[in-house]
Design an enzyme around this catalytic site. Structure first.
Site, PDB file in Angstrom:
ATOM      1  CB  THR A  87     -17.165   6.271  12.993  1.00 26.56           C
ATOM      2  OG1 THR A  87     -15.849   6.794  13.334  1.00 26.56           O
ATOM      3  CG2 THR A  87     -17.891   6.560  11.662  1.00 26.56           C
ATOM      4  NE  ARG A 117      -3.534  -2.392   2.273  1.00 28.74           N
ATOM      5  CZ  ARG A 117      -4.936  -2.470   2.602  1.00 28.74           C
ATOM      6  NH1 ARG A 117      -5.413  -1.644   3.105  1.00 28.74           N
ATOM      7  NH2 ARG A 117      -5.618  -3.440   2.337  1.00 28.74           N
ATOM      8  CB  SER A 147     -19.567 -12.726  14.071  1.00 33.16           C
ATOM      9  OG  SER A 147     -18.984 -11.685  13.338  1.00 33.16           O
ATOM     10  CB  THR A 198      -9.751  -4.272   1.339  1.00 32.66           C
ATOM     11  OG1 THR A 198      -8.571  -3.912   2.072  1.00 32.66           O
ATOM     12  CG2 THR A 198     -11.273  -3.492   2.039  1.00 32.66           C
ATOM     13  CB  THR A 253      -6.779   4.910  25.803  1.00 33.32           C
ATOM     14  OG1 THR A 253      -5.990   5.350  24.843  1.00 33.32           O
ATOM     15  CG2 THR A 253      -8.338   4.827  25.550  1.00 33.32           C
ATOM     16  CE  LYS A 302     -14.894   4.841   8.315  1.00 35.85           C
ATOM     17  NZ  LYS A 302     -15.039   3.469   8.519  1.00 35.85           N
ATOM     18  CB  SER A 326     -17.550   0.200   3.979  1.00 36.13           C
ATOM     19  OG  SER A 326     -16.784  -0.621   3.977  1.00 36.13           O
ATOM     20  CG  HIS A 372     -19.356   2.774   6.150  1.00 33.66           C
ATOM     21  ND1 HIS A 372     -18.619   3.554   5.545  1.00 33.66           N
ATOM     22  CD2 HIS A 372     -18.876   1.631   6.600  1.00 33.66           C
ATOM     23  CE1 HIS A 372     -17.315   3.269   5.714  1.00 33.66           C
ATOM     24  NE2 HIS A 372     -17.382   2.082   6.420  1.00 33.66           N
TER      25      HIS A 372
HETATM   26  C1  LIG Z   1     -14.015   2.538   9.378  1.00 38.06           C
HETATM   27  C2  LIG Z   1     -15.061   1.473  10.164  1.00 38.06           C
HETATM   28  C3  LIG Z   1     -15.075   1.170  11.614  1.00 38.06           C
HETATM   29  C4  LIG Z   1     -14.064   2.139  12.490  1.00 38.06           C
HETATM   30  O1  LIG Z   1     -14.372   3.417  12.510  1.00 38.06           O
HETATM   31  P1  LIG Z   1     -12.995   4.655  12.822  1.00 38.06           P
HETATM   32  O2  LIG Z   1     -13.771   5.529  13.491  1.00 38.06           O
HETATM   33  O3  LIG Z   1     -12.426   4.841  11.466  1.00 38.06           O
HETATM   34  O4  LIG Z   1     -11.963   3.887  13.434  1.00 38.06           O
HETATM   35  C5  LIG Z   1     -15.830   0.343  11.853  1.00 38.06           C
HETATM   36  N1  LIG Z   1     -16.618  -0.166  11.386  1.00 38.06           N
HETATM   37  C6  LIG Z   1     -16.702  -0.151   9.999  1.00 38.06           C
HETATM   38  C7  LIG Z   1     -17.786  -0.966   9.214  1.00 38.06           C
HETATM   39  C8  LIG Z   1     -15.869   0.809   9.402  1.00 38.06           C
HETATM   40  O5  LIG Z   1     -15.948   0.660   7.983  1.00 38.06           O
END
Ligand SMILES: *Cc1c(COP(=O)(O)O)cnc(C)c1O
Length: 407
Positions: free
Chosen positions: A245, A21, A137, A363, A277, A248, A189, A217
């Protein structure tokens, strides 16, 4: 052992498989998304148009988001200063968790440093701590869910992608008295397909299983307030946990779960990935909250997004570029060959200033290599014209088949 040699040889084998990559070194321009400067030494344009961002709505440059971040930095400084437990909980985190709970119609929410960490920590903790838990899952689940489930060491069963009958069969094979957790996504995604959430919840309910939905997503993009596919379909109360998230469609960074007070408190109290953390910077929490609150009341971005997605699809179909059909905002252009996919992507960038990352194995499965195009409201008609022109040119040069839709 010659460590350096081992590293170099492993990287060489990745290169030989065409899986090495290379990152595009970009500088996005606030106020001019999707434009970015590409830092490079080779030929080709320095100004590029990004066509593969997951900042789906351009919220990363929204004035309300930036103002909230500036204000928070001016008030509280840069970092949170600690873990949530030890001095790191800032009022901005508390307010953001309230905003997220409200978004998903749940009593509580819990923040993490990323969506990845939220899946890893929440699934890992639930599956490990519920006594003798069995996890179910979806076969196409994201790496963060897989890793969390694996880390829990719970008994796991993989059901066929988006297949409630297979889930039913697997759930039936497990002792009815055991705790069970069903984990899946709403919008997947890479293919852009959407789960039959209601049917999966029906099956899970029949077996007394908890449900865990990754809406990464979909949040911000679907539903009247941006609560995701579950909100759009009126199903939020059917899910035990909704995960999302802030990185995104919300355009910032961070992850979360929304669920009952006790469940969030349980994960807060037991999840190593939450406890040990440093908390998100207050400015990040402020920006994410501004983005979420804006998208709760504004449909303009969602409508413009869908309109541009429709235009891009129609345009590429009209010139015979093969697309994978799906009901979401993700436009997979199918190349089905790893080397050609990389070649097209390189030329798009070097010759046309169009940035679309190639998506190759692992991927996606071998033979389904693709360009994953993500249109957004910040792409103009001229951008779409240019994308179509560039793809058409390369399709001819690469002697790739076109679909019969071509005029
Ligand atoms: C990108 C992604 C995540 C992780 O989210 P981040 O905030 O980028 O760490 C979790 N689940 C799916 C399906 C994703 O595509």
């Amino acid at each position: 052992m010659d460590y350096e040699r081992h590293f170099a040889e492993s990287l060489d084998s990745l290169r030989n498989e065409g899986r090495y990559r290379v990152f595009a070194d970009l500088e996005r321009h606030r106020g001019a998304f999707p434009r970015a400067t590409r830092h490079h030494r080779g030929d080709g344009p320095d100004e590029v148009t990004v066509w593969c961002s997951n900042d789906y709505l351009g919220m990363g440059q929204h004035p309300a988001v930036l103002a909230a971040m500036h204000e928070a930095i001016d008030r509280c400084g840069a970092g949170a200063g600690g873990t949530r437990n030890i001095s790191g909980t800032n009022h901005y985190h508390v307010e953001l968790e309230r905003s997220l709970a409200d978004l998903h119609g749940k009593p509580a929410a819990l923040l993490f440093t990323s969506g990845y960490v939220s899946n890893w920590a929440a699934l890992g903790t639930l599956a490990a701590k519920l006594p003798n838990c069995a996890v179910f899952s979806d076969a196409m689940n994201h790496a963060s869910m897989i890793e969390g489930i694996r880390h829990s060491r719970a008994d796991r069963h993989i059901f066929k992608h988006n297949d409630p009958e297979d889930l039913d069969r697997l759930l039936s094979s497990v002792d009815p008295s055991r705790p069970k957790l069903v984990a899946f996504e709403s919008v997947y995604s890479m293919d852009g397909d959407i789960a039959p959430i209601e049917e999966l919840c029906d099956v899970a309910d029949r077996h007394g299983a908890m449900t865990y939905l990754d809406e990464v997503h979909a949040v911000g993009l679907y539903g009247p307030r941006g609560g995701g596919i579950a909100e759009q379909r009126g199903l939020m109360d059917r899910l035990t946990v909704i995960e999302g998230t802030l990185g995104k469609a919300f355009g910032v960074v961070g992850g979360y779960i929304a669920a009952s007070k006790n469940l969030c408190d349980y994960v807060r109290s037991f999840a190593s990935g939450f406890i040990f953390t440093t908390a998100l910077p207050p400015a990040v929490a402020a920006g994410a909250r501004a983005s979420i609150e804006h998208l709760k009341v504004s449909n303009a971005e969602r409508e413009a997004h869908q309109a541009v997605v429709g235009k891009v699809r129609a345009r590429l179909k009209a010139i015979g570029i093969p697309l994978m059909d799906n009901p979401s905002h993700i436009v997979p252009v199918m190349v089905n060959d790893a080397a050609k996919c990389k070649w097209i992507s390189d030329l798009l960038l070097d010759k046309y200033g169009v940035y679309v990352q190639p998506i190759n194995y692992p991927t996606v499965p071998k033979g389904t290599e693709r360009l994953r195009i993500t249109p957004s409201p910040v792409h103009t008609d001229a951008d779409i014209d240019h994308l179509a022109y560039a793809l058409s040119d390369l399709w001819s040069q690469c002697a790739l088949a076109r679909t019969s839709a071509v005029a």
